[in-house]
Design a protein around this motif. Structure first.
Motif, PDB file in Angstrom:
ATOM      1  N   SER A 108       0.867  -1.178   0.000  1.00 53.45           N
ATOM      2  CA  SER A 108       0.000   0.000   0.000  1.00 53.45           C
ATOM      3  C   SER A 108       0.895   1.216   0.000  1.00 53.45           C
ATOM      4  O   SER A 108       1.669   1.426   0.936  1.00 53.45           O
ATOM      5  N   PHE A 109       0.790   1.998  -1.071  1.00 54.32           N
ATOM      6  CA  PHE A 109       1.695   3.135  -1.231  1.00 54.32           C
ATOM      7  C   PHE A 109       1.222   4.336  -0.414  1.00 54.32           C
ATOM      8  O   PHE A 109       0.054   4.423  -0.020  1.00 54.32           O
ATOM      9  N   PRO A 121      -2.313   7.489  -3.290  1.00 60.64           N
ATOM     10  CA  PRO A 121      -3.292   6.551  -3.862  1.00 60.64           C
ATOM     11  C   PRO A 121      -2.709   5.806  -5.049  1.00 60.64           C
ATOM     12  O   PRO A 121      -2.059   6.397  -5.912  1.00 60.64           O
ATOM     13  N   SER A 122      -2.947   4.529  -5.093  1.00 56.73           N
ATOM     14  CA  SER A 122      -2.364   3.707  -6.140  1.00 56.73           C
ATOM     15  C   SER A 122      -3.407   2.773  -6.716  1.00 56.73           C
ATOM     16  O   SER A 122      -3.408   1.565  -6.461  1.00 56.73           O
ATOM     17  N   PHE A 123      -4.310   3.361  -7.470  1.00 56.96           N
ATOM     18  CA  PHE A 123      -5.350   2.580  -8.137  1.00 56.96           C
ATOM     19  C   PHE A 123      -5.800   3.422  -9.337  1.00 56.96           C
ATOM     20  O   PHE A 123      -5.360   4.569  -9.504  1.00 56.96           O
ATOM     21  N   HIS A 124      -6.640   2.848 -10.156  1.00 52.88           N
ATOM     22  CA  HIS A 124      -7.110   3.561 -11.345  1.00 52.88           C
ATOM     23  C   HIS A 124      -8.278   4.457 -10.957  1.00 52.88           C
ATOM     24  O   HIS A 124      -9.351   3.974 -10.587  1.00 52.88           O
ATOM     25  N   CYS A 177      -6.812   1.305  -1.265  1.00 49.13           N
ATOM     26  CA  CYS A 177      -5.412   0.887  -1.443  1.00 49.13           C
ATOM     27  C   CYS A 177      -5.163  -0.423  -0.714  1.00 49.13           C
ATOM     28  O   CYS A 177      -4.514  -1.332  -1.232  1.00 49.13           O
TER      29      CYS A 177
END
Lengths: 593, 316
Positions: free
Chosen positions: B88-89, B92-95, B151
Motif C-alpha cells: 500500500s503506497f 493513492p495507487s489505483f485507477h 489501497c
C-alpha cells in the motif's frame, strides 16, 4: 492472455469514461472523411482566378484574354499594374498577368508577358503557373503557327527561286568555263599569231630593184626588140630586095614576098606589141614602183601596225590574264554561290516537316494516368489514410503510455507479477483496435459515400488490411517509444506532434520532394510516412499484391522492428528509473525532456 | 518464536552518488507488525521498495520464505515472490477512473486469480475495508480515508502473506487513523505480516510488535518494541488523571520539590510526567495529590514512548 485482455479492457474503460476521448475516437475519423470526401470527391479542375493589366488592350491582348475565358478561367481587368500585383498579394486572385504596351507580333518590341504569382501558396502555385502558362502557350502556339506558315511559304518560294537560279548559275559556270577556255584559245592563238615583222622578208628593196631591173630589162628588151625589128625589117627589106633577084617563080616570089610582108606585118605587129608592151610595162613599172612604194609604205604601216598589234596583243594577253583571273575568281564565287545554293537547297530539302502545326507542336503530349481516372479523393486517399494512421497512432499511443505512466496505479502495476511485455502489448493492442476501428469507419464512409475505388470483397482489400495493420503497428510502437522516453504529458504530446509533423513535411503531400536538396532527399526515402504512402498507393491505385510492392515492404518491416526495440528499451529504462524518481528526494533529469 | 518470513542481508542502495542505505540486516517474523521508523529521507520508503522489488539493491540479498526453511532470493524469483506480498503506497495507487469493485477485480486478474474467485474475493475484501457500499463509485470520487482503504483492498486482493504499508495513516485525521489501524489489526489477526514505514511514532508504539530505527541509511536499532524501549530509554512515564485536575499546581509543586522531570505534558484529561527516576517522581506526585486534595482517577506507570527512544538514539 487473461492479463492482456484485462489490461486492454481497462484501457478502453479509461478511454471511454473520458467522454471527450470517446467522442474523438468515434467522431474523429468520420469528420476527417466527411470533410475530405466533400472537398475532394470530384474531378474538378482548379478554379483559378486571373487579373490582367495592359496599358492598351489591343486585338492580340484580347485574343489571349478570350482564350483564357474560354477555358474556364475567371479573368478580371485591373486598373493599374500596382493594383494587379496587390490583388495577388491580398489573395483575391491567383495570378496577375501584365501584357506589354504595343503588344504586336512582328514589331521590334519585346513582347514579354509578365506573370505575378504568390509562391507562398506552395500547394497550388505550380498548378496555377502550369494551367495559365499552358493556356498562354496555346495562344502563342496559334500565333506561332501563323508565323510559321508564312515562313514555310517563303521557304517554298525561295526553294523555287533557288531551283531556277541554280540552273542559271550552272549555266554561268559552264559559260565561265567556256569563256576561260576561249580565253585560253585566244591567248594561244594570240601567242601563235606571228606579229614579227622583218621588212627584209618582203624584199621590197629587192622588189624595187627587181622592178627597176625589170623595167630596165623591159626597156632593154624593147630597145633590143626594136633594134631587132628594125634589123629584121631591114633584113626583110633586104630580103625582099633579094627575092627579086632570086630565080624562083613569081608565084614563089610572090609567096615569099607575101610571106615577107606577112613577116613584116608581124614584125610591125610585134613592134607595136612590143611598144605597147613596153609602154604598158613602163606604166606598169611605174605603177609597180608606185605600188611597191605604196607597199613599202603599207609595209611600214603594217610594221607599225604590227608593232601596235604586238603591243596590243601584249595588252590583250595581259587583259586576258586579268580576265582569266577574274573569271577564275568569278568561277570560284559562282561555285561558292552554287555550293551555297546547293546547301540552301539541301537545307530546304532536308526540312521534311512542312506543316506549320507540326513545327510549332512537333510532339503530341498525351497524359495517360497510370491508374484509371478517378476523383481527387481517390488520388489523395493513400496519403490521407497514412496521415490519419500516423497522427492518430503516434499521438494515441504516446498518450496511452503517458496515461499509464502518470496513472496513480502505475506503481501498483510494478509490484504485480506481470511482465513488462504484457503492459506494452496491452497498450499496443488498445491502440491497434482503436486504429482499426477508425480505419474501418474511414473505409466505410469512403467506399459507400464517396465511391473510393476499393472493393471490399477483393484481394486488394485484404492487402490493404495487412498494410494497415503493419503501418499502424509501426507508428503505434513509435508513439509508445515517445511516451516512454518523455517525462511529462505535455512534452510527450509535443514530441508526438513534432515527429508526426516532420514526417508529414518530409513527404510529397505539401511540396514535391523533388524540390528538396539532393543531400536531404535520402531522408525522404527513409521517411516511414513516405514509405507507407507509397505502399498504400501501390495497393489501392495500382492493385499490386504483397509480393510486388517492392523493397518498401521490407523497409516498413525494418522500421517495425526498430521501433519495437526502441519502445522496449525505453520501457525498461523507464521502469528502472521511475521508482527511483518517485523515491529520490533529489530528482535528477536522466533525459533532457 | 515465529519463523522468519523476510530476510535482508547486507543491503546497500545508492541513488547516484548519494548513499541511501548501507549494510541493512533485518529479519521479519511471520505474523508480526513490524515498524520501520526514521526521519524524512532516512531511507524507509527505499527499504520498503527494495523489499517489494520496486528497486534492486546495489549490494546484498533479500529473501523470502516460501516453504519452511526454504528461502528464495527475490532477485531470482521475483514474479513468484510478488504473489506473497501486497503493498500500500503512500499516495493513492489505483485507477481513478475505475470503480472500487473494478479496481479490485482488475488487480485480482493481474495476480492471476480466476475471475470468479476475484469477484467473490472482491466482495469479501470490500466488506473488510468497509467499502462495500461504495463498490460502484468511481475511485476518484472517494474521500481520502476511503481511498486509503481501497489501497489496502487492492494490496490484499491476492491474500498476501505480507503487507507492506508506506505511511498508511499520513494525512488522515485521528478518526480515520483509528479506523485504519482497526482494519490493519483485523488483517494482522488473519495472519498477515504487516511491515509499516511511518514517522508517526505514537501509532507504531501502540501497534508494532517489532521496530527498526533507521538513521542516515543505517539501522540504529532493531528488535521487539519493549526490548528496544527498555534498552534505550531511562525512566518512566507517569500518567495521572485526577479530579478536579489542577495539574498546574501539581507541576509547580513538583518543581519546587526539585523533582528531576525530563518532560511533562498536560491537558484537561491527564497529566503525563516523564522522569528518569520514575519511582521518586511517582512518590512525590502522590504526596502532592493528597496535599492538594485531588482525587485520583488513575495513575499509570508506563515505559517511555517510542519517540523518546527515537530521540535518544538519533540524538546520540
Amino acid at each position: 492472455m487473461k492479463k492482456l485482455i484485462e489490461l486492454i479492457k481497462k484501457n478502453f474503460k479509461l478511454l471511454i469514461r473520458s467522454k471527450f476521448s470517446a467522442l474523438i475516437i468515434l467522431i474523429g475519423p468520420i469528420l476527417i472523411m466527411l470533410l475530405a470526401g466533400l472537398a475532394f470527391s470530384n474531378t474538378n479542375q482548379y478554379s483559378i482566378s486571373i487579373t490582367t493589366f495592359s496599358e492598351d488592350y489591343n486585338e492580340l491582348t484580347n485574343s489571349y484574354i478570350d482564350n483564357l475565358e474560354e477555358n474556364s478561367f475567371s479573368v478580371f481587368q485591373s486598373d493599374s499594374h500596382e493594383n494587379c500585383i496587390n490583388s495577388v498579394k491580398e489573395g483575391k486572385f491567383h495570378v496577375c498577368i501584365v501584357f506589354p504596351k504595343n503588344f504586336e507580333i512582328g514589331t521590334s518590341n519585346k513582347n514579354q508577358i509578365d506573370f505575378y504569382v504568390d509562391y507562398s501558396k506552395i500547394n497550388i502555385v505550380y498548378v496555377v503557373i502550369e494551367s495559365v502558362t499552358s493556356q498562354i502557350s496555346e495562344s502563342t502556339s496559334a500565333i506561332s503557327v501563323n508565323l510559321t506558315t508564312n515562313i514555310l511559304s517563303q521557304i517554298e518560294s525561295t526553294e523555287s527561286a533557288l531551283k531556277g537560279k541554280g540552273e542559271l548559275i550552272a549555266n554561268l559556270i559552264e559559260k565561265n568555263s567556256e569563256i576561260d577556255t576561249s580565253l585560253d584559245v585566244i591567248k594561244t592563238e594570240l601567242n601563235e599569231v606571228d606579229l614579227s615583222y622583218d621588212s627584209n622578208n618582203f624584199k621590197i628593196t629587192s622588189l624595187s630593184s627587181y622592178s627597176s631591173q625589170l623595167r630596165g630589162a623591159v626597156s632593154d628588151m624593147y630597145d633590143e626588140t626594136d633594134d631587132f625589128v628594125s634589123e629584121v625589117s631591114d633584113t626583110l627589106i633586104d630580103i625582099g630586095a633579094d627575092v627579086n633577084n632570086l630565080t624562083i617563080s613569081p608565084s614563089e616570089k610572090n609567096n615569099i614576098i607575101n610571106q615577107l610582108e606577112d613577116i613584116n606585118e608581124l614584125l610591125t605587129l610585134l613592134d607595136n606589141s612590143t611598144s605597147q608592151i613596153y609602154n604598158e610595162n613602163q606604166n606598169q613599172s611605174s605603177n609597180l614602183v608606185t605600188i611597191i612604194n605604196e607597199i613599202d609604205d603599207s609595209l611600214e604601216d603594217i610594221e607599225s601596225q604590227l608593232g601596235s598589234a604586238s603591243s596590243a596583243r601584249t595588252g590583250v594577253l595581259s587583259k586576258i590574264a586579268t580576265a582569266k583571273q577574274k573569271i577564275s575568281t568569278s568561277r570560284v564565287s559562282l561555285l561558292d554561290l552554287q555550293g551555297t545554293i546547293n546547301t540552301i537547297n539541301q537545307g530546304i530539302l532536308s526540312v521534311s516537316l512542312r506543316d506549320a502545326e507540326d513545327i510549332v507542336n512537333p510532339t503530341e503530349v498525351k497524359i495517360n494516368p497510370v491508374a484509371s481516372e478517378k476523383t481527387h479523393l481517390n488520388y489523395f486517399f493513400p496519403s490521407l489514410l497514412t496521415l490519419v494512421i500516423m497522427f492518430v497512432s503516434i499521438i494515441l499511443a504516446s498518450n496511452l503510455v503517458m496515461m499509464e505512466k502518470t496513472s496513480t496505479a502505475h506503481m501498483r502495476n510494478h509490484i504485480t507479477p506481470t511482465r513488462n511485455i504484457i503492459f506494452l502489448l496491452s497498450n499496443y493492442f488498445t491502440c491497434l483496435f482503436i486504429m482499426l476501428f477508425q480505419i474501418i469507419i474511414l473505409l466505410v464512409i469512403s467506399i459507400l459515400l464517396f465511391k473510393v475505388s476499393i472493393d471490399p470483397f477483393s484481394s486488394q482489400f485484404f492487402i490493404l488490411a495487412v498494410l494497415a495493420l503493419i503501418i499502424s503497428t509501426v507508428f503505434i510502437f513509435f508513439g509508445m517509444g515517445i511516451g516512454y522516453l518523455f517525462k511529462s504529458r505535455e512534452t510527450s504530446t509535443l514530441g508526438a506532434v513534432s515527429f508526426s509533423t516532420i514526417f508529414f513535411i518530409l513527404s510529397d503531400v505539401i511540396v514535391p520532394i523533388e524540390s528538396i536538396p539532393p543531400d536531404l532527399l535520402f531522408l525522404t526515402n527513409l521517411n516511414p510516412f513516405m514509405i507507407s504512402t507509397q505502399l498504400f498507393r501501390q495497393a489501392i491505385l495500382f492493385g499490386k499484391d504483397l509480393t510486388s510492392l517492392g523493397p518498401n515492404i521490407y523497409y516498413i518491416l525494418i522500421y517495425l522492428v526498430i521501433f519495437l526495440g526502441l519502445t522496449l528499451t525505453s520501457l525498461i529504462r523507464f521502469r528502472k528509473r521511475h521508482v527511483r524518481d518517485k523515491l529520490s528526494k533529489n530528482r535528477k533529469f536522466f533525459f533532457f525532456f | 518464536m515465529p519463523p522468519i518470513i523476510v530476510k535482508l542481508e547486507n543491503i546497500s542502495k545508492n541513488f547516484g552518488k548519494k548513499q541511501i542505505l548501507k549494510d541493512i540486516n533485518l529479519e521479519i517474523q511471520k505474523g508480526e507488525i513490524y515498524g520501520i521508523i526514521g526521519m524524512s529521507g532516512s531511507g524507509k520508503s527505499t527499504l520498503l521498495s527494495l523489499m517489494a522489488d520496486l528497486l534492486k539493491p546495489d549490494k546484498g540479498r533479500i529473501s523470502y520464505q516460501i516453504e519452511p526453511n526454504q528461502f528464495w532470493d527475490l532477485s531470482e524469483h521475483s514474479n513468484k515472490i510478488k504473489k506473497l506480498f501486497g503493498y500500500s503506497f503512500q499516495s493513492p495507487s489505483f485507477h481513478s477512473m475505475l470503480t472500487v469493485q473494478e479496481n479490485v477485480e482488475h488487480f485480482s486478474t493481474l495476480y492471476d486469480l480466476p475471475k470468479k474467485f476475484g469477484k467473490k474475493n472482491a466482495d469479501i475484501l470490500l466488506k473488510l475495508v468497509e467499502l462495500d457500499d461504495a463498490k460502484n463509485v468511481l475511485s476518484k470520487n472517494l474521500s481520502g480515508g476511503m481511498q486509503k482503504r481501497l489501497c489496502f483492498a487492492c494490496a490484499l486482493v491476492h491474500s498476501p502473506r505480507i503487507l507492506f504499508l508506506d505511511e498508511p495513516t499520513a494525512n488522515l485525521d485521528p478518526v480515520l487513523r483509528k479506523q485504519t489501524w482497526e482494519i490493519l489489526k483485523k488483517i494482522n489477526a488473519q495472519g498477515t505480516t504487516i511491515v509499516i514505514a511511518s514517522q508517526l511514532l505514537t501509532e507504531l508504539d501502540d501497534f508494532c510488535d517489532s521496530i527498526c530505527i533507521i538513521n542516515k541509511g543505517k539501522v540504529v536499532k532493531e528488535g521487539p518494541v519493549g526490548k528496544v524501549k527498555k534498552e534505550y530509554s531511562e525512566g518512566v512515564e507517569i500518567h495521572l488523571k485526577s479530579i478536579p485536575g489542577n495539574y498546574k499546581k501539581i507541576i509547580s509543586d513538583l518543581r519546587k520539590l526539585k523533582t528531576k522531570i525530563n518532560r511533562l505534558d498536560y491537558g484537561e484529561d491527564e497529566l503525563v510526567v516523564y522522569a528518569k527516576k520514575g519511582e521518586i517522581a511517582l512518590h512525590k506526585m502522590i504526596h502532592l495529590i493528597e496535599k492538594n486534595k485531588e482525587e485520583i482517577v488513575y495513575i499509570n506507570l508506563e515505559q517511555p514512548p517510542l519517540k523518546e527512544v527515537f530521540s535518544s538514539l538519533i540524538g546520540k
